[in-house]
Design an enzyme around this catalytic site. Structure first.
Site, PDB file in Angstrom:
ATOM      1  N   GLU A 244     -64.500 -33.158 -52.853  1.00  0.00           N
ATOM      2  CA  GLU A 244     -63.422 -32.206 -52.631  1.00  0.00           C
ATOM      3  C   GLU A 244     -62.451 -32.841 -51.641  1.00  0.00           C
ATOM      4  O   GLU A 244     -62.854 -33.350 -50.609  1.00  0.00           O
ATOM      5  CB  GLU A 244     -63.964 -30.889 -52.066  1.00  0.00           C
ATOM      6  CG  GLU A 244     -62.991 -29.735 -52.211  1.00  0.00           C
ATOM      7  CD  GLU A 244     -61.696 -29.925 -51.436  1.00  0.00           C
ATOM      8  OE1 GLU A 244     -61.761 -30.486 -50.330  1.00  0.00           O
ATOM      9  OE2 GLU A 244     -60.629 -29.533 -51.929  1.00  0.00           O
TER      10      GLU A 244
ATOM     11  N   CYS B 147     -61.080 -24.134 -48.648  1.00  0.00           N
ATOM     12  CA  CYS B 147     -61.776 -24.861 -49.711  1.00  0.00           C
ATOM     13  C   CYS B 147     -62.136 -23.972 -50.892  1.00  0.00           C
ATOM     14  O   CYS B 147     -62.640 -22.871 -50.709  1.00  0.00           O
ATOM     15  CB  CYS B 147     -63.045 -25.497 -49.178  1.00  0.00           C
ATOM     16  SG  CYS B 147     -63.828 -26.507 -50.408  1.00  0.00           S
TER      17      CYS B 147
ATOM     18  N   CYS C 266     -66.249 -25.052 -51.571  1.00  0.00           N
ATOM     19  CA  CYS C 266     -67.058 -24.271 -50.635  1.00  0.00           C
ATOM     20  C   CYS C 266     -66.532 -22.845 -50.611  1.00  0.00           C
ATOM     21  O   CYS C 266     -66.442 -22.225 -49.557  1.00  0.00           O
ATOM     22  CB  CYS C 266     -66.936 -24.818 -49.224  1.00  0.00           C
ATOM     23  SG  CYS C 266     -67.133 -26.542 -49.076  1.00  0.00           S
TER      24      CYS C 266
ATOM     25  N   HIS D 292     -65.953 -20.105 -45.775  1.00  0.00           N
ATOM     26  CA  HIS D 292     -65.003 -19.937 -44.677  1.00  0.00           C
ATOM     27  C   HIS D 292     -64.654 -18.470 -44.484  1.00  0.00           C
ATOM     28  O   HIS D 292     -64.443 -18.023 -43.357  1.00  0.00           O
ATOM     29  CB  HIS D 292     -63.744 -20.772 -44.923  1.00  0.00           C
ATOM     30  CG  HIS D 292     -63.990 -22.235 -44.782  1.00  0.00           C
ATOM     31  ND1 HIS D 292     -64.216 -22.833 -43.569  1.00  0.00           N
ATOM     32  CD2 HIS D 292     -64.083 -23.221 -45.702  1.00  0.00           C
ATOM     33  CE1 HIS D 292     -64.427 -24.129 -43.748  1.00  0.00           C
ATOM     34  NE2 HIS D 292     -64.352 -24.391 -45.042  1.00  0.00           N
TER      35      HIS D 292
ATOM     36  N   ARG E 204     -72.767 -27.691 -47.234  1.00  0.00           N
ATOM     37  CA  ARG E 204     -72.585 -29.024 -46.655  1.00  0.00           C
ATOM     38  C   ARG E 204     -72.983 -29.115 -45.191  1.00  0.00           C
ATOM     39  O   ARG E 204     -72.914 -30.193 -44.603  1.00  0.00           O
ATOM     40  CB  ARG E 204     -71.124 -29.457 -46.844  1.00  0.00           C
ATOM     41  CG  ARG E 204     -70.833 -29.712 -48.306  1.00  0.00           C
ATOM     42  CD  ARG E 204     -69.363 -29.797 -48.629  1.00  0.00           C
ATOM     43  NE  ARG E 204     -69.189 -30.034 -50.047  1.00  0.00           N
ATOM     44  CZ  ARG E 204     -69.288 -29.090 -50.984  1.00  0.00           C
ATOM     45  NH1 ARG E 204     -69.541 -27.852 -50.654  1.00  0.00           N
ATOM     46  NH2 ARG E 204     -69.135 -29.398 -52.247  1.00  0.00           N
TER      47      ARG E 204
ATOM     48  N   SER F  89     -68.052 -31.016 -42.857  1.00  0.00           N
ATOM     49  CA  SER F  89     -67.528 -32.338 -43.189  1.00  0.00           C
ATOM     50  C   SER F  89     -66.673 -32.919 -42.073  1.00  0.00           C
ATOM     51  O   SER F  89     -66.317 -34.092 -42.126  1.00  0.00           O
ATOM     52  CB  SER F  89     -66.752 -32.287 -44.506  1.00  0.00           C
ATOM     53  OG  SER F  89     -67.626 -32.048 -45.589  1.00  0.00           O
TER      54      SER F  89
ATOM     55  N   CYS G 127     -66.310 -32.800 -48.237  1.00  0.00           N
ATOM     56  CA  CYS G 127     -65.294 -31.792 -48.456  1.00  0.00           C
ATOM     57  C   CYS G 127     -64.199 -32.028 -47.429  1.00  0.00           C
ATOM     58  O   CYS G 127     -64.294 -31.572 -46.293  1.00  0.00           O
ATOM     59  CB  CYS G 127     -65.870 -30.404 -48.310  1.00  0.00           C
ATOM     60  SG  CYS G 127     -64.615 -29.212 -48.634  1.00  0.00           S
TER      61      CYS G 127
ATOM     62  N   CYS H 199     -61.963 -29.145 -46.135  1.00  0.00           N
ATOM     63  CA  CYS H 199     -62.646 -28.429 -45.062  1.00  0.00           C
ATOM     64  C   CYS H 199     -62.566 -29.204 -43.756  1.00  0.00           C
ATOM     65  O   CYS H 199     -62.427 -28.625 -42.684  1.00  0.00           O
ATOM     66  CB  CYS H 199     -64.123 -28.252 -45.405  1.00  0.00           C
ATOM     67  SG  CYS H 199     -64.446 -27.058 -46.667  1.00  0.00           S
TER      68      CYS H 199
END
Lengths: 571, 393
Positions: free
Chosen positions: A15, A62, A65, A69, A481, A504, A551, A554
Site C-alpha cells: 500500500e 488507508c 487498513c 484508523h 500491521r 508502518s 503501508c 499509513c
C-alpha cells in the site's frame, strides 16, 4: 566486484509508495535506505474540525487498513471526553476489526506476497492430478480436484495468450524460486479462490457499518441498531448471514491459508534466518484488539521485548515514545536531533530532497517522508511477529501452544520469528487465533441480544457542551500491521492537535540521529548476510520487504502545529 | 450464465466466437447482458431495456481484450480495494478474461525497473488509463513520486496515448481528503491536469465496485463512455439522489425521524435526516446497487450518508452529524427544502448532459481550474450556526 548502488522504485504489491535503495556486493546487501515517497497531510486537515468527524478523515489514511484508523480515532476521542460505549458496540467493533484483519492477512499472503515465492509460469507446467494429491496431503479443504487445477492452468494460460497482464514482467524462472510446479499450481489456485473469499466475508462490514472499504463508525458506539422485530435493523436474517461469513472466514484460514504458509515455508527454511531486524519488539495487545487511553492489554498485557532477549517482557510506557525527523523531510523548532513525544511535536513538512525526476535519494541526509519513532531510543518492530513473540514471552497458553507446533514443523526456535519467514508465519498463526476469537465475540453478541441488552450507542457525551474545555485522549489498536495509536487534543469542542503513530511508521522509518537504521533497513542490511543474487531481479528484497506488509500511506503523517498559549502536559 | 469455464478469452478472438467455443448459449449471454442493462438502465436511455440488452450483446461480442494501465497516485488504495470487492464482474474474471491489466502497483508481479519497463511498453500503445489518487502540484510535485518522478509527470506520460481516461474515486476526481483545507500539497484531480480531452469521473470515497467495473464494460461494449452528468460522472450511477431510492424514504415522507442514534425511532428503521444524513444532496447508486454485492449501504445500516460522491464533501458536508445547511425544521416544509437543493443539483446535471456533445468545451473550461480548488472551510466559519443550534437544543 565493485559495490553496486541499486534502486527499487516502485516497490509494488504494497500500500502506498515506497522506494528501496541498496548497496550490494558479492550477492549480499551491505546497506539499505527505506524511502517513503508520498505525503498527504491528513492530520493537518483535521485541525479545527469536529472531533466526532475525525474518524471519517482518519479512515482515509488507508484503504487497505480500512477501519483501523477510524477505530483508533474514535477510541482517542472517547478517551478524551470520557465516553464509555455499550457492550454490544464493543463486540460489534471487535467483529468488524477481526474480520478486517483476517481478510487483510489472507489478501496479504496471496495477493501481495505469494508471487515472491510462487512461480506462476512454472505452475502452468504442473500435473493437475499430482497437484491434487499434494493438496490432499496438507489439508482437508474440499475444493481439491485435478479438474479444478486443470481449469486454473487453462484460464491463466489462455489469458497469457492475450497478454500476461499483472503477471507481465515478473521474475519467472529466477533461481531463487524453489517450489515444484505442483506447489506453484496449488498456490495459484488458492490465489484465485482468495479473491472470491475476501469479497464474500467482508460483507460483515456492510451489515454493521454500511460498506467496505471505509466502513462507518460512530463516537459513542456504532450507527447500527439491533432490533429483531424490524426489517432494516440488525435482525435474525443479518445474524444468520454473518454466522455464515464468520464460518467461511474461519474455514479458509484453517484449511487453506495456514496449511499453505507451512507448506511453502518448508521449501524455504533458510528464510527463517534471513531478514532479521530490530531486536526490540512491541505489542499492546492481541491482533484486532483496541482500547481508549493507555493500553492495559487484553488477554495479555502491553509489553516490549528488548535487545534480543525474547524471554523477558518489559511493561509498555507510552511516555517513552519519541519521534525523530533527522532523516525525514520535516522541520521542527527543536532541531533535527531532538526526539519529540506525540503530545509535544510541532512539525512542518519541509522537503529538502532533489527535484523530480531524480535518480537517488540515499546520498542526501534526509531521504523519506516517514518519521523515525523510537521507544527509549530504540528502533522497534511492530506487527504480527511482535504480537506472537510478546504473547509467548508472557506465557499466553493458546499462543504458546500454536507457536510450538509451528516452530516444531519448521525445526526452528523462537528467534526464527524475527525473520522474513517468521513474519509471514506469524500472520497465519495469529489468524488461527483470531478466527476462534470471532466465534467467541459472535456468541457473546448473540447472548446479549437474547438477554435483551441490545444498546449500541451511549448518548451521554455526544454533545460538545458536555465536554471539558480542554481534553486529551489516545486510542490504541493492534492493526494487521502492528501497533497503532491516535492522539488527540480538543479545545472548545474542536480538534486542536492530532497525531497518529502508525505501525508502518515504526517499521519503515529511516535512520535516527544516532544512525540507527529503521526495521526495514535493518532487515535488509543488518549483519550483511541478506542475499541479492541478481540486482535486476531483486526477488529476495521483495520477500523481506513484503514480509512486513508495508503501508506507506499509513506511515507518513504530519503533526498539527500547536495552538498558542497552551501548556501541554504529558499524561 | 453457465459457470463452468474451461479457458480464458485470448486477445484477438472475437468475444462471440469465444463464448460459442466455451458453450455459452446466446440465451445465457443475453441474460447476462440483460442484467448489465438493468444497471445501465438506471438512467433513461433510448430503446428501453429490451433493445438495450440486445445492443450490449451485439457490441460485447466484438470487443477485444484491451490493455489497461491503472495508476495509483496520491491515495490510500481504497479504490483498488473496492474494485477487488466487485461481484458483477469479479476481478479474477476481469483481469484474466476481459482486460489485460498491464500495470497496477497493488497487484503486479514485478517491481522497480522491471515494473517501469512494463509501464513504458504499455504506454507506447493504445490503452485505457484508469487513475486512482490525486496529483499534488505544490513544490514541483515532491509530495508523491513513483519511480523517482512526480505523479504529475507519470500521469502526463501515461495519458499521451490513452484512448480513454477514467478517474476512479474522489481523490482522482478532485483531490478528496488531501485537497480538503488547507490542502498542503496542492492536490488536484486528473481532469485538472489532463485538459485536452474529457475525463470520466467515477465518484466516491471509494466508489462502489460495480460502478467501476460497469463503466469499464460499457467502454468495452460501446467504445465510448456512458452518458455523463455535469461533473463527468456516469448517469447510470450518479443520475439520482440516494434520497430518491432510500428504503427509509417513507419514514422521511411521514415525518418519522430518529432523534438520536439507537433511540426508539432508530430501532424502528426511521429516517436519519436529523442525525445529519446527506442523502438528499448526494447523487450516488448506494440505494440501488448497494455495497458489497448488494448487501447493504450506510443509511440502511444505520449511519447517515457522508455525501462522499459530492465534490469537496470534507469541506461542504461537515460537520457530518449536523443537518444540511439551510434545511428547515422537519414538519414545516422539509421536503420542499430538500427538493430545492436536489433540484439545483439536477439542473447542474441536466446542463451537463446538454453540453455533453461539446465535451471539448468542458475540457477547456476545466483548463482554467489548473490551480487547486480550496474551498472556504465551513466549520471554521459556522460559529453563528453553532450558536443557533445551541439555542434550538
Amino acid at each position: 566486484m565493485a559495490s553496486e548502488r541499486i534502486v527499487i522504485d516502485p516497490i509494488t504489491r504494497i500500500e502506498g509508495h515506497l522506494r528501496i535503495e541498496l548497496e550490494a556486493d558479492n550477492g549480499r546487501i551491505g546497506d539499505a535506505w527505506a524511502c517513503a515517497t508520498q505525503f498527504r497531510g491528513i492530520e493537518r486537515v483535521l485541525q479545527g474540525r469536529d472531533p466526532r468527524d475525525a474518524w471519517a478523515f482518519a479512515q482515509r489514511i488507508c484503504g487497505v487498513c480500512t477501519g483501523v484508523h477510524a477505530i483508533a480515532s474514535i477510541r482517542a476521542v472517547e478517551d478524551a471526553i470520557k465516553c464509555k460505549i455499550p457492550p454490544c458496540a464493543e463486540l460489534i467493533r471487535n467483529l468488524v476489526s477481526g474480520m478486517a484483519t483476517l481478510q487483510d492477512h489472507v489478501m496479504h499472503f496471496y495477493h501481495l506476497h505469494a508471487l515472491d515465492w510462487v512461480d506462476v509460469m512454472s505452475a502452468l507446467k504442473a500435473d493437475p492430478a499430482a497437484t491434487s494429491r499434494l493438496a490432499a496431503s496438507v489439508s482437508p479443504w474440499p475444493n481439491n480436484s485435478a479438474t479444478w487445477y486443470a481449469e486454473v492452468q487453462k484460464r491463466v494460460a489462455a489469458s497469457a495468450e492475450g497478454g500476461l497482464g499483472i503477471f507481465s514482467g515478473g521474475y519467472w524462472g529466477h533461481p531463487a524460486y524453489r517450489l515444484p510446479p505442483e506447489a506453484n499450481l496449488m498456490a495459484l489456485a488458492h490465489y484465485l479462490e482468495a479473491l472470491s473469499w475476501q469479497r464474500d466475508i467482508i460483507r460483515l462490514h456492510t451489515i454493521f457499518a454500511g460498506k467496505n472499504p471505509h466502513p462507518n463508525y460512530l463516537v459513542g458506539g456504532m450507527g447500527c441498531s439491533i432490533n429483531l422485530n424490524n426489517q432494516i435493523t440488525v435482525n435474525q436474517v443479518r445474524l444468520d448471514e454473518m454466522a455464515g461469513m464468520i464460518d467461511q472466514a474461519k474455514r479458509f484460514v484453517l484449511e487453506v491459508y495456514y496449511p499453505d504458509v507451512l507448506a511453502i515455508a518448508s521449501f524455504y527454511p533458510d528464510y527463517a534466518a534471513i531478514g532479521a531486524s530490530s531486536p526490540n519488539l512491541m505489542a499492546t495487545g492481541e491482533s484486532a484488539w483496541s482500547c481508549s487511553g493507555a493500553p492495559a492489554g487484553g488477554v495479555f498485557p502491553a509489553a516490549l521485548l528488548m535487545d534480543g532477549n525474547y524471554g523477558t517482557a518489559h511493561p509498555f510506557d507510552s511516555k517513552r515514545v519519541a519521534e525523530f525527523v533527522s532523516s525525514a523531510w520535516y522541520s521542527q523548532p527543536e532541531g533535527d536531533r531532538q526526539g519529540l513525544h506525540p503530545w509535544q511535536g510541532r512539525t512542518e513538512p519541509r522537503y529538502t530532497g532533489p527535484k523530480p525526476p531524480f535518480k537517488q535519494l540515499s546520498d542526501h541526509p534526509k531521504y523519506t517522508w516517514c518519521k523515525a519513532p523510537r521507544y527509549d531510543g530504540r528502533a522497534v518492530q511492530v506487527g504480527p511477529n511482535a504480537r506472537i513473540m510478546v504473547a509467548v514471552a508472557q506465557g499466553h497458553a493458546e499462543t504458546v501452544q500454536l507457536a510450538k507446533e509451528g516452530l516444531g514443523k519448521l525445526h526452528a526456535g523462537i528467534e526464527a520469528l524475527n525473520s522474513t519467514l517468521g513474519r509471514t508465519y506469524c500472520r497465519a498463526l495469529e489468524s488461527v487465533i483470531l478466527a476462534r476469537r470471532m466465534d467467541q465475540w459472535f456468541a457473546q453478541l448473540n447472548e446479549r441480544i437474547k438477554s435483551g441488552d441490545t444498546a449500541t450507542f451511549n448518548k451521554e457525551r455526544w454533545e460538545p457542551s458536555s465536554w471539558p474545555k480542554q481534553a486529551q485522549g489516545m486510542g490504541f489498536m493492534e492493526a494487521a500491521r502492528g501497533t497503532l495509536s491516535h492522539w488527540i487534543e480538543i479545545e472548545n469542542g474542536r480538534i486542536a492537535r492530532y497525531q497518529a503513530v502508525v505501525p508502518s511508521t515504526w517499521n519503515s522509518s529511516g535512520r535516527d540521529p544516532g544512525g540507527q537504521r529503521g526495521p526495514y533497513e535493518e532487515a535488509l542490511a543488518g549483519g550483511g548476510k541478506h542475499p541479492l543474487v541478481d540486482a535486476k531481479r531483486p526477488l529476495e528484497v521483495l520477500r523481506t520487504i513484503h514480509s512486513f506488509d508495508p503501508c506507506i500511506s499509513c506511515a507518513v503523517h504530519v503533526l498539527v502545529p500547536g495552538g498558542s498559549g497552551v501548556e501541554v502536559k504529558v499524561r | 450464465m453457465n459457470e463452468s469455464m474451461d479457458d480464458g478469452w485470448p486477445g484477438g478472438e472475437g468475444f462471440r466466437d469465444y463464448l460459442a467455443r466455451r458453450g455459452v448459449t446466446r440465451r445465457d449471454f443475453l441474460s447476462f447482458c440483460g442484467r448489465m442493462a438493468v444497471l445501465f438502465g438506471a438512467a433513461s436511455l433510448p430503446g428501453g431495456g429490451r433493445a438495450f440488452a440486445k445492443d450490449v450483446a451485439e457490441r460485447l461480442s466484438g470487443a477485444k481484450r484491451p490493455s489497461v494501465i491503472y495508476l495509483q497516485l496520491q491515495e490510500c488504495t481504497g479504490c483498488v480495494e473496492s474494485l477487488l470487492r466487485s461481484g458483477s464482474s469479479p476481478v479474477d474474471r476481469l483481469i484474466l478474461e476481459q482486460i489485460s491489466l498491464d500495470y497496477n502497483e497493488l497487484l503486479m508481479a514485478p517491481s522497480g525497473t522491471a515494473a517501469e519497463e512494463v509501464l513504458k511498453e504499455a504506454e507506447g500503445r493504445p490503452h485505457l488509463l484508469l487513475v486512482n489518487g490525486s496529483v499534488p502540484l505544490n513544490d514541483d510535485g515532491v509530495y508523491c513520486t513513483i519511480g523517482g518522478d512526480s505523479a504529475l509527470n507519470v500521469l502526463k506520460r501515461a495519458a499521451q496515448k490513452a484512448s480513454a481516461v477514467i478517474a476512479v474515486g474522489a481523490c482522482a476526481e478532485y483531490g478528496c481528503v488531501q485537497a480538503a483545507s488547507p490542502n498542503l500539497t496542492g492536490a488536484v484531480g486528473v481532469s485538472d491536469v489532463i485538459t485536452d480531452r474529457p475525463v470520466v469521473n467515477i465518484s466516491g470515497c471509494p466508489p462502489i465496485a460495480e460502478t467501476i467495473t460497469a463503466t469499464l464494460t460499457y467502454y468495452l461494449a460501446y467504445g465510448h463512455p456512458p452518458p455523463l452528468d455535469g461533473n463527468g460522472r456516469p448517469l447510470f450511477a450518479y443520475g439520482q439522489r440516494i434520497h430518491d431510492k432510500c428504503p427509509r424514504r417513507a419514514s422521511f415522507d411521514a415525518g418519522q425521524f430518529a432523534d438520536s442514534f439507537d433511540d426508539d425511532n432508530a430501532r424502528q428503521g426511521h429516517c436519519l435526516y436529523r442525525l445529519g444524513c446527506k442523502g438528499p444532496a448526494t447523487f450516488a447508486p448506494c440505494a440501488t446497487v448497494e455495497w458489497n454485492m448488494g448487501q447493504s449501504f450506510p443509511i440502511k445500516a444505520g449511519h447517515p450518508c457522508l455525501g462522499c460522491t459530492e465534490r469537496h464533501f470534507y469541506d461542504r458536508m461537515t460537520p457530518f452529524y449536523e443537518r444540511l445547511p439551510g434545511f428547515m425544521v422537519p414538519g414545516l416544509g422539509v421536503e420542499a427544502t430538500a427538493n430545492t437543493i436536489g433540484i439545483a443539483a439536477v439542473a447542474a446535471s441536466v446542463g451537463g448532459v446538454a453540453v455533453h456533445s461539446a465535451a471539448t468545451v468542458i475540457a477547456k473550461k476545466r483548463a482554467k481550474k489548473a490551480q487547486p480548488e480550496t474551498l472556504p472551510l465551513a466549520v471554521l466559519g459556522d460559529t453563528e450556526k453553532r450558536e443557533e443550534q445551541d439555542k434550538k437544543t
